[in-house]
Design an enzyme around this catalytic site. Structure first.
Site, PDB file in Angstrom:
ATOM      1  N   ASP A  47       0.840  -1.203   0.000  1.00 19.16           N
ATOM      2  CA  ASP A  47       0.000   0.000   0.000  1.00 19.16           C
ATOM      3  C   ASP A  47       0.877   1.256   0.000  1.00 19.16           C
ATOM      4  O   ASP A  47       0.372   2.377  -0.018  1.00 19.16           O
ATOM      5  CB  ASP A  47      -1.022  -0.010   1.149  1.00 19.16           C
ATOM      6  CG  ASP A  47      -0.387  -0.090   2.527  1.00 19.16           C
ATOM      7  OD1 ASP A  47       0.854  -0.179   2.627  1.00 19.16           O
ATOM      8  OD2 ASP A  47      -1.152  -0.085   3.522  1.00 19.16           O
ATOM      9  N   SER A  48       2.197   1.058  -0.061  1.00 16.29           N
ATOM     10  CA  SER A  48       3.117   2.171  -0.354  1.00 16.29           C
ATOM     11  C   SER A  48       2.771   2.798  -1.694  1.00 16.29           C
ATOM     12  O   SER A  48       3.217   3.899  -2.008  1.00 16.29           O
ATOM     13  CB  SER A  48       4.571   1.684  -0.363  1.00 16.29           C
ATOM     14  OG  SER A  48       4.714   0.538  -1.188  1.00 16.29           O
ATOM     15  N   LYS A 114      -0.969  -9.402   3.376  1.00 12.00           N
ATOM     16  CA  LYS A 114      -0.186  -8.880   4.503  1.00 12.00           C
ATOM     17  C   LYS A 114      -1.049  -7.900   5.289  1.00 12.00           C
ATOM     18  O   LYS A 114      -1.748  -7.080   4.690  1.00 12.00           O
ATOM     19  CB  LYS A 114       1.090  -8.197   4.000  1.00 12.00           C
ATOM     20  CG  LYS A 114       1.893  -7.496   5.111  1.00 12.00           C
ATOM     21  CD  LYS A 114       3.303  -7.156   4.685  1.00 12.00           C
ATOM     22  CE  LYS A 114       3.456  -5.876   3.917  1.00 12.00           C
ATOM     23  NZ  LYS A 114       2.987  -4.648   4.608  1.00 12.00           N
ATOM     24  N   GLU A 116      -1.037  -5.345   8.999  1.00 12.73           N
ATOM     25  CA  GLU A 116      -0.160  -4.721   9.986  1.00 12.73           C
ATOM     26  C   GLU A 116      -0.658  -4.932  11.414  1.00 12.73           C
ATOM     27  O   GLU A 116      -1.857  -4.853  11.673  1.00 12.73           O
ATOM     28  CB  GLU A 116      -0.078  -3.203   9.720  1.00 12.73           C
ATOM     29  CG  GLU A 116       0.579  -2.864   8.401  1.00 12.73           C
ATOM     30  CD  GLU A 116       0.750  -1.364   8.173  1.00 12.73           C
ATOM     31  OE1 GLU A 116       0.507  -0.564   9.100  1.00 12.73           O
ATOM     32  OE2 GLU A 116       1.121  -1.000   7.038  1.00 12.73           O
ATOM     33  N   GLU A 181       9.663  -3.917   9.999  1.00 10.25           N
ATOM     34  CA  GLU A 181      10.061  -2.635   9.391  1.00 10.25           C
ATOM     35  C   GLU A 181      10.674  -1.712  10.427  1.00 10.25           C
ATOM     36  O   GLU A 181      10.073  -1.459  11.485  1.00 10.25           O
ATOM     37  CB  GLU A 181       8.824  -1.967   8.747  1.00 10.25           C
ATOM     38  CG  GLU A 181       9.160  -0.634   8.094  1.00 10.25           C
ATOM     39  CD  GLU A 181       8.075  -0.082   7.187  1.00 10.25           C
ATOM     40  OE1 GLU A 181       7.042  -0.760   6.986  1.00 10.25           O
ATOM     41  OE2 GLU A 181       8.273   1.035   6.665  1.00 10.25           O
TER      42      GLU A 181
END
Ligand code: KIV
Length: 263
Positions: A47-48, A114, A116, A181
């Site tokens: 989603d970057s 993925k 978070e 990260e």
């Protein structure tokens, strides 16, 4: 190189055999094909894309429809690499909601999703439905307003203990991969050693089981400042396909990240 399509089991075997996993983000078919041909093991439709494709200030504006659209084109061009799609902001508020939204990404061609944070129930439920899950701990871009900025996480010992405990619980919930990260290299090394699933680092030091970078950062294109943990693989000047090959060998041969890219 064996061109057989990779599954989560192949990535797990790479960890057991001590082979580093090379991963890059991609958002379209052309880059997906080039990255795949270079032998990169996994492609993350991150989603970057909110920042590097849409020019937004954060990932919070990315919708599920955006993710489905980009996942479809990345998956269409991939032959070997495992395709992982990010579940965007607030698309996994509860296990059932997570499953309904993850299903759309899987139907668009992802082989894993993925999400978070410490979302153990959602992870367990997705895995029960047959959906492979990658966890994501450390710096959580979808929680940037709560975190107060893009900064290294897990420096404080209590915070480091919590990240390790969450990683173990994600593995117990059935996650098959974990992205870490922006955490101290020492913490990432300890977590990678404790977990049997592969740990993919970004700004997490050399001792993770693999590395991921945002495509536009490693190509040094796009708007905004590149993070310290990224590296410009277009220097000295090379063709883009060669930059991907160089990134792959740097990860596999433990030449990236260096201490300069780590915390
Ligand atoms: O969205 C993304 O590109 C990511 C990477 C930074 C791991 O989640």
């Amino acid at each position: 190189m064996n061109r057989k399509p990779l599954s989560i089991h192949d990535l797990a075997a790479m960890k057991r055999q001590g082979e580093k996993i090379a991963c890059l983000t991609a958002y379209d078919a052309s880059f997906s094909a080039l990255i795949d041909q270079a032998g990169i093991d996994a492609i993350l439709v991150g989603d970057s894309l909110g920042m590097v494709i849409q020019g937004q200030a954060s990932t919070l504006q990315v919708s599920l429809d955006d993710m489905i659209y980009h996942t479809r084109w990345v998956a269409a061009a991939r032959r070997r690499a495992l395709v992982i799609a990010d579940m965007p902001f607030l698309t996994y508020p509860d296990p059932l909601g997570a499953a309904m939204n993850a299903a759309k990404l899987m139907q668009a061609g992802a082989q894993m999703v993925k999400l978070e944070g410490a979302r153990f129930e959602a992870v367990r439920f997705l895995v029960d439905q047959g959906i492979p899950v990658c966890g994501h701990l450390g710096l959580l871009p979808q929680s940037i307003n709560r975190l107060g900025g893009y900064k290294v996480q897990g420096v404080d010992p209590a915070e480091a203990d919590k990240i390790l405990a969450d990683a173990l619980q994600l593995e117990a919930a059935g996650a098959a991969l974990l992205v870490l990260e922006c955490v101290p290299a020492k913490l990432a090394a300890a977590i990678s050693a404790r977990l049997s699933i592969p740990v993919i680092g970004i700004g997490a030091g050399i001792d993770c089981d693999g590395q991921v970078l945002v495509l536009y950062d490693m190509l040094d294109i796009g708007i905004g400042k590149r993070p310290r943990f990224s590296m410009n693989f277009m220097q000295p000047p090379v063709a883009i396909a060669e930059a991907f090959g160089n990134y792959r060998s740097a990860v596999k041969e433990l030449r990236f990240p260096t201490p300069d890219h780590s915390f």
